[in-house]
Write a protein that holds these residues in place. Structure first.
Motif, mmCIF file in Angstrom:
data_model
loop_
_atom_site.group_PDB
_atom_site.id
_atom_site.type_symbol
_atom_site.label_atom_id
_atom_site.label_comp_id
_atom_site.label_asym_id
_atom_site.label_seq_id
_atom_site.Cartn_x
_atom_site.Cartn_y
_atom_site.Cartn_z
ATOM 1 N N MET A 1 -1.725 79.548 58.171
ATOM 2 C CA MET A 1 -0.927 79.804 59.382
ATOM 3 C C MET A 1 -1.736 80.620 60.390
ATOM 4 S SD MET A 1 2.515 79.476 60.496
ATOM 5 C CE MET A 1 3.015 78.751 58.969
ATOM 6 N N ASN A 2 -1.652 80.187 61.654
ATOM 7 C CA ASN A 2 -2.443 80.838 62.706
ATOM 8 C C ASN A 2 -1.882 82.189 63.113
ATOM 9 O OD1 ASN A 2 -4.492 79.097 63.037
ATOM 10 N ND2 ASN A 2 -3.475 77.882 64.610
ATOM 11 N N LEU A 3 -2.633 82.822 63.952
ATOM 12 C CA LEU A 3 -2.125 84.040 64.565
ATOM 13 C C LEU A 3 -1.024 83.678 65.554
ATOM 14 C CD1 LEU A 3 -5.470 85.915 65.149
ATOM 15 C CD2 LEU A 3 -3.624 86.578 63.602
ATOM 16 N N ASN A 125 23.165 82.778 60.835
ATOM 17 C CA ASN A 125 21.997 83.645 60.928
ATOM 18 C C ASN A 125 20.760 82.771 61.055
ATOM 19 O OD1 ASN A 125 20.015 85.533 60.812
ATOM 20 N ND2 ASN A 125 20.383 86.079 58.662
ATOM 21 N N LEU A 126 20.153 82.802 62.208
ATOM 22 C CA LEU A 126 18.930 82.037 62.415
ATOM 23 C C LEU A 126 17.751 82.976 62.225
ATOM 24 C CD1 LEU A 126 17.297 79.587 63.379
ATOM 25 C CD2 LEU A 126 17.771 80.281 65.717
ATOM 26 N N THR A 127 16.947 82.694 61.202
ATOM 27 C CA THR A 127 15.789 83.541 60.921
ATOM 28 C C THR A 127 14.524 82.805 61.335
ATOM 29 O OG1 THR A 127 16.943 84.578 59.088
ATOM 30 C CG2 THR A 127 14.548 84.764 59.114
ATOM 31 N N ILE A 128 13.726 83.444 62.167
ATOM 32 C CA ILE A 128 12.495 82.798 62.646
ATOM 33 C C ILE A 128 11.333 83.788 62.573
ATOM 34 C CG2 ILE A 128 13.675 81.180 64.175
ATOM 35 C CD1 ILE A 128 12.853 83.114 66.491
ATOM 36 N N PRO A 129 10.109 83.278 62.485
ATOM 37 C CA PRO A 129 8.946 84.163 62.500
ATOM 38 C C PRO A 129 8.573 84.574 63.926
ATOM 39 C CG PRO A 129 8.264 81.904 62.124
ATOM 40 C CD PRO A 129 9.748 81.876 62.215
ATOM 41 N N GLN A 202 5.407 87.388 60.727
ATOM 42 C CA GLN A 202 4.850 86.183 60.107
ATOM 43 C C GLN A 202 4.773 86.347 58.590
ATOM 44 O OE1 GLN A 202 3.723 83.282 61.340
ATOM 45 N NE2 GLN A 202 3.725 83.588 63.563
ATOM 46 N N ALA A 203 4.290 87.515 58.154
ATOM 47 C CA ALA A 203 4.097 87.748 56.723
ATOM 48 C C ALA A 203 5.424 87.697 55.977
ATOM 49 C CB ALA A 203 3.425 89.111 56.516
ATOM 50 N N ILE A 209 9.827 82.144 52.797
ATOM 51 C CA ILE A 209 9.731 80.704 52.598
ATOM 52 C C ILE A 209 9.186 80.373 51.210
ATOM 53 C CG2 ILE A 209 8.282 78.734 53.292
ATOM 54 C CD1 ILE A 209 10.665 78.968 55.034
ATOM 55 N N SER A 210 8.240 81.208 50.752
ATOM 56 C CA SER A 210 7.601 80.877 49.475
ATOM 57 C C SER A 210 8.512 81.144 48.280
ATOM 58 C CB SER A 210 6.290 81.662 49.313
ATOM 59 O OG SER A 210 6.588 83.041 49.341
#
Ligand SMILES: [Cu+2]
Ligand SMILES: [Cu+2]
Lengths: 215, 797
Positions: A1-3, A125-129, A202-203, A209-210
């Motif tokens: 995954m990018n920055l 609940n919408l969870t986004i990075p 992001q982390a 997700i994992s």
């Protein structure tokens, strides 16, 4: 995954930029036109009750005024069209990056369901990075709803049997309480069709997700 | 005049108002009734403002709030603002063009009664078990279908809505014919006053816009009652409703607004003492431009439905474009003050306020026209503020101006100027306190019954509510002022404003014969004469319009209450209404026809005048053509909907697999040959050949009946042998609905033929007087042409 893709212009920024143009121009035009009008009312006021002759003393000046001022208004409209088309190029073109998250949004009477690519689903609940390009595919299970996050200036109708797409991106992690609302009258629960927007790093998102849900 | 009064004395007050067909009486009825509906809708608004004045309020529950918001919108737009414009159109337009009445006085009465009764149906739907309809005035599907809004309440409301469409179609046919055909000599197109022009544009727009709504509602009711599936989600119905509705909905904004603009354009020159800036022709052209443009902007209500980007761009441009004719109108209104000597009487003050309010509404409209900006504003209080400025505010203030302006004409007395100014100041300030804060609430969704304190929306809502209550309270000044004028306390002169349009100076354009029949006569200020009509009009009471409207309303109410596919306990309750309604309807129609046959209701037409397309073109024919234009649009909308849902469906039965091509073709030939026989009937009538007429019209009748009979057999076979019913998916839905609607038109044609046969037997169709045969021929050709479109769509494709 990018920055993060923080250098991008998001639909949110495009909208607020356009909003500023409209607000300033709109107020300017409104103030000028209404003041001109009211000034004329005061200036040409007559207190006596006279019998008018209905002569036109202004002649062609009238016509010139109307034509010139209408042309000015057309110029303003052209500026606003250009601004709109310019903003649209951002709003409707999600940048191609592999830091993209696709989430399905399903409107129900009366809650929002968010389905992630791996099949897990969240209610209200919408969870986004943070910083990612988030693409939402919005539909409805029953009636017309409208999915909107006013704070980030995005909205799209949730229509049964139809998928509509929008994209946005949020830099600042945090829980945006009640940020998501329904903007189309959909029945008795319309006022309470509200969801939270949770923006995580992001982390943290990767970790979430994992944790593969089994079964 | 003595004689007239004597005749008049014999009529009771009640009889006059129930059976009148006279344009001034009907204008007054429209005026009073629309104020009544404003009261109802204003009450609902007050309830909503109480509820929203504080966060987390529990004064109203969500269901009550939704019903209130829906009925408020519907009633304000369709039963108050629009009919208030029609009230003035009724009262003023005939006087402005020097006509003694509208082209079709009884149809005018019919429009009124349908308008009143349809509104009552909507109000009554509130009190039905299960409540009224709470899906918003936009009635979006599928929320409006039986699945999500079950019960007789919504059905009754939609039936009222359908009747209103009928009322408006009848009315616009009447007004368009009147303005084109009934102008006095000397009233050429260049002489037509502004208010009449803008009424004309309004009526043309209505004729264009309402068929689409009527079609949408017919499809919706068919879904609700017969179980068809036009608006089921699986047929793409949600967007179909959007398209049909907004094709009507956007022009409706201008329908509401244009009469007010027409009045403002009369008032400005009168109170500035100078002509309007920009030539009249330019203003008329701008108004005219609005008519087609208003239709080309409808999809800006669908910017966030996911329609293609190119369409969004296109509709943004057209929406910007429609602001240009309004720029021309408003800028010339503004410039019309320059060099004038402005008398700031109450009508002028309201006209100025209407322009200012319109400017604010117009500028914010440009915000919403931008398909990008619209994203975040749509569905919020910004939109609520915008359309209350542009549609409600500009219209109400414009029509207040119209009321004060024409009140001396209508009552022969003056209102109180001081009270008028008080009304103006309080209304103008409170209106802005009510709606301006809503622009700042651009994050708050509309139509939510409550909100949390954490949103921070409480203060602005509180301010708006205060403004709302003051606005409502200040209308008391208006009502008192109306009473002052009606009671006749303050005397006035026949032309208190020194205006120069013909309604103030009757006789300028009117021929001698006409003058006598102008009851308000020759600019006198005589109250006694005013309250009278002419002798001709006193004999022109007719009970048929009221009976017809009541019959239609009862029939539809019965249907709405039946709701037979819902398994509700109402099954059966609707039936007595339905059959009583049908009986009343039949009685009214037969009675109407009978009146015509014996010449009971004869409108003396002016000998000559300014007419379009020509002096010799009959009035009724012009009316029929206008009516057929609206019918074309109804069928056009319905057939487009068919193509739409069909494009949406992947599977469709192959031609010949369900409907027999052979039988269909034979039946088509039968129907088309009836056009030929109708033509031969007309030829016989023209040459005064009564026998030939009877023979050919009889044959036409036989062919038409055969067509229907074959259809009946086909339907029987489909339903009972093949199991193909209206519930059989979209192929069944569309087939039974569209073919059935066409069949109903054939049936109506058969009824007209019976009338012709009866009249021919009585020897009343002669060489000189055979118009009815010609008009029937027009209608019958239309019905046949529609079939030519329907036949291949169902049998061959
Ligand atoms: Cu919703
Ligand atoms: Cu909703």
């Amino acid at each position: 995954m990018n920055l993060s893709v923080g250098y991008l212009i998001t639909p949110t920024q495009a909208w607020y930029g356009l909003w500023d143009i409209f607000v300033y121009l709109g107020i300017a035009v409104g103030v000028v036109v209404i003041s001109y009008f009211v000034y004329h009312v005061v200036r040409y006021r007559s207190k006596e009750d006279y019998v008018p002759t209905y002569e036109n003393k202004n002649g062609s000046h009238d016509l010139r005024f109307v034509l010139v001022s209408t042309s000015l208004s057309i110029i303003v409209l052209i500026i606003l069209s250009a601004g709109t088309l310019n903003a649209a190029s951002v709003t409707f073109n999600p940048p191609a990056t592999n830091d993209t998250v696709n989430i399905e949004v399903i409107g129900h009477q009366f809650y929002w369901q968010f389905v992630y690519p791996d099949g897990r689903s969240l209610i209200n609940n919408l969870t986004i990075p943070a910083g990612a390009v988030v693409i939402l595919n919005v539909t409805s299970q029953d009636v017309f709803h409208s999915f909107g996050i006013s704070q980030f200036a995005v909205k799209i109708d949730a229509i049964p049997d139809r998928y509509n797409t929008l994209w946005f991106s949020v830099q600042q992690p945090g829980v945006y309480v009640d940020a998501i609302r329904c903007y189309e009258l959909c029945g008795a629960g319309h006022a309470y069709m509200i969801a939270n927007l949770t923006v995580v790093s992001q982390a943290a998102y990767q970790q979430w997700i994992s944790q593969k849900v089994n079964g | 005049m003595q004689q007239v009064e004597a005749v008049y004395q014999k009529r009771s007050w009640l009889k006059r108002w129930l059976f009148t067909t006279y344009h001034k009486d009907i204008g007054v009825l429209y005026f009073v009734t629309s104020l009544y509906f404003a009261f109802v809708a204003g009450l609902l608004a007050a309830l909503m403002r109480v509820q929203l004045s504080a966060p987390g309020n529990t004064f109203l529950g969500p269901t009550e709030f939704n019903s209130a918001v829906t009925a408020h919108g519907l009633i304000m737009i369709l039963w108050f603002l629009s009919p208030l414009g029609v009230a003035f159109a009724n009262y003023i337009v005939p006087m402005q063009i020097g006509a003694d009445d509208l082209a079709f006085p009884r149809l005018n009465a019919l429009s009124y009664w349908l308008f009143l009764i349809s509104g009552m149906m909507l109000v009554m739907s509130f009190f039905m078990p299960g409540g009224g309809f709470g899906g918003g005035w936009t009635t979006y599907a599928p929320l409006s279908t039986a699945q999500y809004s079950p019960g007789p309440g919504p059905s009754l409301a939609f039936m009222g809505f359908i009747l209103l469409c009928v009322s408006i179609t009848v009315g616009s046919v009447n007004f368009i014919t009147t303005i084109l055909w009934k102008r006095a000599p000397g009233m050429g197109f260049r002489e037509i006053p502004m208010f009449t022009w803008f009424t004309f544009f309004t009526q043309v727009l209505m004729l264009m816009a309402f068929p689409s709504l009527l079609a949408a509602l017919l499809l919706l009711m068919s879904d609700r009652l017969l179980g068809t599936q036009f608006f089921a989600a699986s047929s793409g119905g949600a967007l179909l409703w959007d398209n049909l509705f907004w094709f009507f909905g956007h022009p409706e904004v201008y329908v509401v607004l244009l009469p007010a603009f027409g009045a403002i354009l009369e008032i400005l020159p009168t109170f500035t003492g100078r002509p309007l800036a920009a030539r009249t022709a330019i203003l008329v052209a701008a108004g005219f431009l609005v008519v087609p443009l208003s239709v080309y902007v409808f999809a800006h209500h669908e910017f966030v439905t996911g329609i293609p980007l190119a369409l969004r761009e296109g509709f943004t441009i057209t929406t910007f474009a429609i602001s240009v004719p309004f720029d021309v109108m408003v800028l010339s209104m503004i410039h019309s003050l320059t060099g004038g000597r402005i008398k700031l009487k109450t009508p002028m003050l309201f006209a100025i306020a209407a322009v200012i309010i319109f400017i604010i509404g117009g500028i914010t409209g440009v915000f919403l026209a931008s398909f990008v900006l619209d994203i975040n504003l749509r569905g919020t209080y910004f939109v609520v503020a915008h359309f209350h400025y542009v549609m409600a505010g500009a219209t109400i203030f414009g029509l207040f101006a119209a009321t004060y302006y024409w009140l001396p004409k209508m009552t022969n007395h003056m209102y109180s100027e001081r009270l008028g100014k008080l009304h103006f100041i309080t209304s103008f300030i409170s209106f802005n306190v009510l709606y301006f804060p809503m622009f700042l609430l651009y994050e708050m969704p509309r139509r939510i019954y409550t909100y949390q304190a954490s949103t921070g929306w409480g203060t602005l809502n509180y301010i708006a509510s205060i403004g709302g209550f003051v606005f409502i309270a200040s209308q008391v000044f208006f009502l008192v002022n109306l009473l002052i004028a009606v009671r006749g306390k303050i005397p006035t002169t026949p032309n208190p404003w020194h205006a120069i349009t013909p309604e103030w100076v009757p006789g300028v354009f009117a021929p001698a014969g006409l003058l006598k029949s102008m009851p308000n006569g020759v600019g006198n200020g005589n109250a006694e004469i005013h309250s009278e009509g002419t002798a001709a009009h006193h004999q022109h009471l007719s009970q048929r319009p009221l009976a017809l409207a009541s019959g239609a309303a009862l029939t539809l109410t019965g249907l709405a209450l039946s709701s037979w596919n819902l398994g509700l306990p109402f099954l059966g309750i609707g039936n007595p209404f339905f059959f009583a309604g049908l009986a009343l309807l039949a009685w009214a129609v037969i009675g109407w026809a009978h009146d015509d046959m014996i010449g009971k209701f004869k409108v003396p037409d002016e000998e000559r005048g300014e007419r379009w397309p020509s002096i010799s073109f009959p009035k009724v024919k012009l009316g029929i053509w206008t009516f057929l234009a609206s019918e074309v649009l109804v069928f056009g909308s319905i057939l487009s909907s068919y193509l739409y849902v069909r494009a949406y469906s992947t599977a469709w039965p192959a031609p010949g697999s369900i409907h027999s091509i052979t039988i269909g073709t034979i039946n088509t030939v039968v129907l088309l040959s009836s056009s030929l026989t109708a033509l031969l009937a007309l030829r016989a009538a023209r040459s005064g050949d009564r026998r030939g007429l009877l023979a050919w019209i009889g044959l036409t009748f036989a062919l038409g009946s055969t067509f229907l009979a074959v259809k009946g057999f086909e339907w029987y076979d489909l339903i009972y042998n093949l199991g193909f019913t209206p519930h059989s998916g979209l192929p069944g839905t569309t087939y039974f609905f569209i073919v059935g609607l066409h069949g109903a038109h054939v049936f109506a044609g058969l009824m007209v033929m019976l009338y012709i046969i009866r009249k021919a037997f009585a020897g009343k169709i002669t060489k000189e007087n055979h118009q009815v045969v010609e008009l029937f021929g027009l209608y019958w050709s239309f019905v046949d042409i529609v079939w030519i479109f329907i036949f291949p769509l169902f049998y061959l494709m």
